[in-house]
Design a protein around this motif. Structure first.
Motif, PDB file in Angstrom:
ATOM      1  N   PHE A  42      21.598 -11.880 -15.533  1.00 55.30           N
ATOM      2  CA  PHE A  42      21.407 -11.446 -16.705  1.00 55.30           C
ATOM      3  C   PHE A  42      20.094 -11.482 -16.983  1.00 55.30           C
ATOM      4  O   PHE A  42      19.220 -10.550 -17.593  1.00 55.30           O
ATOM      5  N   TYR A  47      21.450  -6.064 -14.608  1.00 52.30           N
ATOM      6  CA  TYR A  47      22.919  -5.966 -15.353  1.00 52.30           C
ATOM      7  C   TYR A  47      24.021  -5.740 -14.798  1.00 52.30           C
ATOM      8  O   TYR A  47      25.222  -5.854 -15.084  1.00 52.30           O
ATOM      9  N   ALA A  50      25.264  -8.821 -13.081  1.00 52.02           N
ATOM     10  CA  ALA A  50      25.657  -9.754 -14.226  1.00 52.02           C
ATOM     11  C   ALA A  50      27.114  -9.391 -14.552  1.00 52.02           C
ATOM     12  O   ALA A  50      27.980 -10.191 -14.781  1.00 52.02           O
ATOM     13  N   THR A  51      27.101  -8.063 -14.805  1.00 49.79           N
ATOM     14  CA  THR A  51      28.528  -7.475 -15.118  1.00 49.79           C
ATOM     15  C   THR A  51      29.832  -7.875 -14.052  1.00 49.79           C
ATOM     16  O   THR A  51      30.726  -8.358 -14.345  1.00 49.79           O
ATOM     17  N   LYS A 119      22.956  -3.072 -20.150  1.00 47.30           N
ATOM     18  CA  LYS A 119      22.766  -4.476 -20.675  1.00 47.30           C
ATOM     19  C   LYS A 119      24.018  -4.803 -21.729  1.00 47.30           C
ATOM     20  O   LYS A 119      24.266  -5.991 -21.473  1.00 47.30           O
ATOM     21  N   ALA A 122      27.063  -5.848 -19.832  1.00 44.77           N
ATOM     22  CA  ALA A 122      26.782  -7.074 -19.268  1.00 44.77           C
ATOM     23  C   ALA A 122      27.009  -8.056 -20.112  1.00 44.77           C
ATOM     24  O   ALA A 122      27.679  -9.130 -20.146  1.00 44.77           O
ATOM     25  N   GLU A 123      26.339  -8.086 -21.507  1.00 44.68           N
ATOM     26  CA  GLU A 123      26.540  -9.072 -22.612  1.00 44.68           C
ATOM     27  C   GLU A 123      28.082  -9.267 -22.768  1.00 44.68           C
ATOM     28  O   GLU A 123      28.516 -10.249 -23.101  1.00 44.68           O
TER      29      GLU A 123
END
Length: 143
Positions: A42, A47, A50-51, A119, A122-123
């Motif tokens: 991330f 992204y 990261a996901t 993004k 991913a967050e």
């Protein structure tokens, strides 16, 4: 035990797993490693990965739980069935965690198979992965 869990046992989608309890710490280590990797990805603005990696942190956290009860799953979906039956229905895990797990599963599939990721997605997965790992450690009484 839910009807869906019982049917999964009959269909051998969820199986007894005698070695499960010995694998709990390994699964938690995988969850921690994947979470750290997802956070690094991330920070590098990767992204998609990261996901995906954040989801796998949740996957390994969930596996640690069902392994602790002596079961293993044959698919990601049946891991969710086992979580709901063994932990949510028993009042040990919040339904919010399994709902976030399902959402992360969908985001991971979209990123992995369709190239659809953001993004914000991913967050969402990273936040859920942190919460999931903390909840699992509390249930298993592991610091």
């Amino acid at each position: 035990m839910s009807i869906e869990f019982q049917k999964a046992l009959e269909k051998k989608r969820i199986l007894p797993f005698a070695q499960g309890k010995r694998q709990v710490k390994k699964e938690l280590q995988e969850a921690e490693d994947d979470l750290l990797e997802a956070l690094n990805r991330f920070d590098s603005e990767k992204y998609k990965y990261a996901t995906i990696t954040g989801y796998y942190s949740m996957f390994h956290s969930a596996r640690a739980l069902i392994y602790s009860k002596g079961y293993r799953e044959k698919s990601h979906y049946y891991l969710l069935v086992a979580l709901n039956s063994l932990f949510v229905d028993a009042g040990l895990l919040s339904e919010e965690i399994t709902s976030e797990f399902h959402d992360a599963m969908v985001l991971r599939e979209d990123a992995d198979y369709h190239g659809n990721f953001t993004k914000e997605g991913a967050e969402t997965v990273l936040k859920a992965a942190k919460e999931s790992l903390a909840s699992v450690k509390a249930i298993l009484k592991i610091k």
